[in-house]
Design an enzyme around this catalytic site. Sequence first.
Site, PDB file in Angstrom:
ATOM      1  N   PRO A 109       0.811  -1.213   0.000  1.00  0.00           N
ATOM      2  CA  PRO A 109       0.000   0.000   0.000  1.00  0.00           C
ATOM      3  C   PRO A 109       0.850   1.271   0.000  1.00  0.00           C
ATOM      4  O   PRO A 109       1.710   1.447   0.846  1.00  0.00           O
ATOM      5  CB  PRO A 109      -0.805  -0.109   1.305  1.00  0.00           C
ATOM      6  CG  PRO A 109      -0.630  -1.514   1.778  1.00  0.00           C
ATOM      7  CD  PRO A 109       0.668  -1.971   1.232  1.00  0.00           C
ATOM      8  N   GLU A 110       0.595   2.115  -0.983  1.00  0.00           N
ATOM      9  CA  GLU A 110       1.202   3.443  -1.032  1.00  0.00           C
ATOM     10  C   GLU A 110       0.059   4.453  -0.912  1.00  0.00           C
ATOM     11  O   GLU A 110      -1.058   4.057  -0.596  1.00  0.00           O
ATOM     12  CB  GLU A 110       2.001   3.608  -2.336  1.00  0.00           C
ATOM     13  CG  GLU A 110       3.032   2.495  -2.521  1.00  0.00           C
ATOM     14  CD  GLU A 110       3.790   2.561  -3.847  1.00  0.00           C
ATOM     15  OE1 GLU A 110       3.979   3.670  -4.370  1.00  0.00           O
ATOM     16  OE2 GLU A 110       4.173   1.499  -4.353  1.00  0.00           O
TER      17      GLU A 110
ATOM     18  N   ARG B 218      21.852  16.480  -3.072  1.00  0.00           N
ATOM     19  CA  ARG B 218      21.809  15.041  -2.800  1.00  0.00           C
ATOM     20  C   ARG B 218      22.551  14.264  -3.880  1.00  0.00           C
ATOM     21  O   ARG B 218      22.365  14.489  -5.063  1.00  0.00           O
ATOM     22  CB  ARG B 218      20.364  14.541  -2.731  1.00  0.00           C
ATOM     23  CG  ARG B 218      19.603  15.091  -1.543  1.00  0.00           C
ATOM     24  CD  ARG B 218      18.303  14.344  -1.376  1.00  0.00           C
ATOM     25  NE  ARG B 218      17.393  15.109  -0.528  1.00  0.00           N
ATOM     26  CZ  ARG B 218      16.769  14.594   0.526  1.00  0.00           C
ATOM     27  NH1 ARG B 218      16.945  13.340   0.853  1.00  0.00           N
ATOM     28  NH2 ARG B 218      15.962  15.336   1.246  1.00  0.00           N
TER      29      ARG B 218
END
Length: 270
Positions: A2-3, A153
């Site tokens: 589940p997202e 990043r």
Amino acid sequence: MPELPEVQTVLNGLEDGLATNKIIELYCLYPGTVKIDTEASNQALPAKIRSFERRGKYLIMHLETAHSLVIHLRMTGKLVIAESTQSDPVHPHLRAWFRLDQNKDLLFIDPRTFGKIVLCRTENLANYLAKLGPEPLTEDFNVSYLRQQLKNRKKPIKNALLDQALVAGLGNIYVCEILYRAGVRPDAESSQITLKAIKAIVFHTKEVLREALENNGTSISDFRRVDDKSGEFQNLLRVYQKQQCPLGHDITVIRQAGRSGFYCPHCQKK
DNA sequence: CAATGATCCTGTCCGC
DNA sequence: TGCGGACAGGATCATT
């Protein structure tokens, strides 16, 4: 797994099914599945549910007793609304059980046992939500924000988008689909992503999530709605667990951050 | 501080 | 047929 769209779909089902219900009691049937915060009152239940909320992949039910229930489905967690029976509910993977009024039960079924339920005072809620980035479907998730976040990043863009502190609610399936639509390689270094590609990622993140929400999520393994129906977005996946992309190019599988990723080397070159 | 790796778990699938 | 091992992977914690 589940997202955001699956969690929202489950939440919508709970909202429809439990709007007038009272939670009488909560039972933990597997050690560690249910955690009661030390400051929680023993008067927290019984209680009606005042409101339902989703934050990232967390489901939250606010109770009228100034307490809240925080539920995370993790990999295989499932919430099912069931008619109550004379005897206690039985299911091989039943990990927790909400006894409700009006002859209903809410069952938490989770084969891999990673899912968690917390009962706490609403004022202590933040202790259980970790640090979460903006909701991807709000204005807070925009091009200038993402550019700022990616600027310094070094990790691959896919890993960055999976970081819940950067943006809340994305998981492996949707990140693969977003990067395909945006034409960006999953292993591209975050700081090297062009402005044009960042714009595409933001646009397609919102696009993919909206489409998945309209289709009640993706039932790729064992995700089900609270009425046990499947979602339909698995029919619209373009690269996740596919052999070929929609244009007929072969898909490449790579492992990043311990997860399998799927991308099309022909369509994703940025 | 950032990035990586181990950990938690069990159903499913693959090869021998 | 049956078995061992790899794999699935979100979030947390420990390590580099």
